[in-house]
Design an enzyme around this catalytic site. Sequence first.
Site, PDB file in Angstrom:
ATOM      1  CG  HIS A  60       0.011   3.453   5.168  1.00  0.00           C
ATOM      2  ND1 HIS A  60       1.266   3.962   4.909  1.00  0.00           N
ATOM      3  CD2 HIS A  60      -0.856   4.362   4.628  1.00  0.00           C
ATOM      4  CE1 HIS A  60       1.172   5.106   4.265  1.00  0.00           C
ATOM      5  NE2 HIS A  60      -0.111   5.373   4.066  1.00  0.00           N
ATOM      6  CG  HIS A  62      -3.693   5.437   2.610  1.00  0.00           C
ATOM      7  ND1 HIS A  62      -3.393   6.505   3.424  1.00  0.00           N
ATOM      8  CD2 HIS A  62      -4.942   5.025   2.989  1.00  0.00           C
ATOM      9  CE1 HIS A  62      -4.411   6.721   4.263  1.00  0.00           C
ATOM     10  NE2 HIS A  62      -5.348   5.834   4.017  1.00  0.00           N
ATOM     11  CG  ASP A  64      -0.176   7.681  -1.320  1.00  0.00           C
ATOM     12  OD1 ASP A  64      -0.770   6.912  -0.544  1.00  0.00           O
ATOM     13  OD2 ASP A  64       0.211   8.816  -0.971  1.00  0.00           O
ATOM     14  CG  HIS A  65       2.255   4.741   1.133  1.00  0.00           C
ATOM     15  ND1 HIS A  65       3.492   5.162   1.564  1.00  0.00           N
ATOM     16  CD2 HIS A  65       1.476   5.849   1.158  1.00  0.00           C
ATOM     17  CE1 HIS A  65       3.460   6.458   1.832  1.00  0.00           C
ATOM     18  NE2 HIS A  65       2.240   6.895   1.588  1.00  0.00           N
ATOM     19  CG  HIS A 115      -1.645   8.148   7.791  1.00  0.00           C
ATOM     20  ND1 HIS A 115      -2.003   9.423   7.410  1.00  0.00           N
ATOM     21  CD2 HIS A 115      -1.469   7.446   6.648  1.00  0.00           C
ATOM     22  CE1 HIS A 115      -2.047   9.489   6.085  1.00  0.00           C
ATOM     23  NE2 HIS A 115      -1.723   8.297   5.602  1.00  0.00           N
ATOM     24  CG  ASP A 136       1.805   8.667   4.386  1.00  0.00           C
ATOM     25  OD1 ASP A 136       2.968   8.689   3.929  1.00  0.00           O
ATOM     26  OD2 ASP A 136       0.792   8.758   3.666  1.00  0.00           O
ATOM     27  CG  HIS A 175       4.263  11.501   1.152  1.00  0.00           C
ATOM     28  ND1 HIS A 175       3.641  11.578  -0.073  1.00  0.00           N
ATOM     29  CD2 HIS A 175       3.583  10.557   1.860  1.00  0.00           C
ATOM     30  CE1 HIS A 175       2.624  10.728  -0.112  1.00  0.00           C
ATOM     31  NE2 HIS A 175       2.573  10.086   1.054  1.00  0.00           N
TER      32      HIS A 175
END
Length: 253
Positions: A60, A62, A64-65, A115, A136, A175
């Site tokens: 996705h 975001h 942090d991905h 998410h 996530d 995560h």
Amino acid sequence: MHIESIPMWEGSGNNYAYLVTDEKTKDAVIIDPANPSEVLPTVKKAVDSGVNLKNIINTHHHGDHAGGNAEMLKTYSVPIIGGKDCAKVNKTPGHGDTFTVGESIKVKALHTPCHTQDSICYFFEDGNDRAVFTGDTLFIGGCGRFFEGTPKEMDKALNETLAALPDDTKVYPGHEYTKGNVKFGIRVLQSDPVKKLESFTNSNKYTQGKFTIGDEKKHNVFMRLDDPDVQKFTGKTDRVDVMGALREAKNSM
């Protein structure tokens, strides 16, 4: 297939990137390489040993991905497969679309909006070896926050789309959140599977790839919406209401 987990931002985000390689052809993909400074040494070592990096894959958009895409492309100019909102994405597979990694690994894209609306989980199959990379959406013993979606969407993502995968499919989330998830889960459901997960997390730092979809159906309270004890905790009986109440309770921990 060979799966190498690459921890990123340990102690803060506790993210994972994953390098997945077809052992026959040495073709490989890197999933969610969000922090290139931590990912590139592992990829370089693999490439130097003969691995051919073919794609970056994102679950996705975001940061942090997918936030490492531009930096990764400076070293490895490969196409990016991911959700429609991911940085530098070249191809967004449709729900149920398939592609291959090398000769042996078949990948199916599974749209799991909630998410984020562009969330995609990827089911990898190599003979009897099965894995799903869930970003996530699904964590070990938990699920992601509903940033762009609804309880109904998460119920579908977890309990229709992902629950339909073979029970022996190993789960690789975005995560390492299991300790926090089981701390919540044991408040909701004091069952043997939840206690077993709690025991595992007390003695193991990493849980990625250690549990299956079959395990999640037993110890993940977000996949047990019809369980009387889960319904009692939420004070709800409708599945969607139970999902929403669980997430709200987890958010307030």
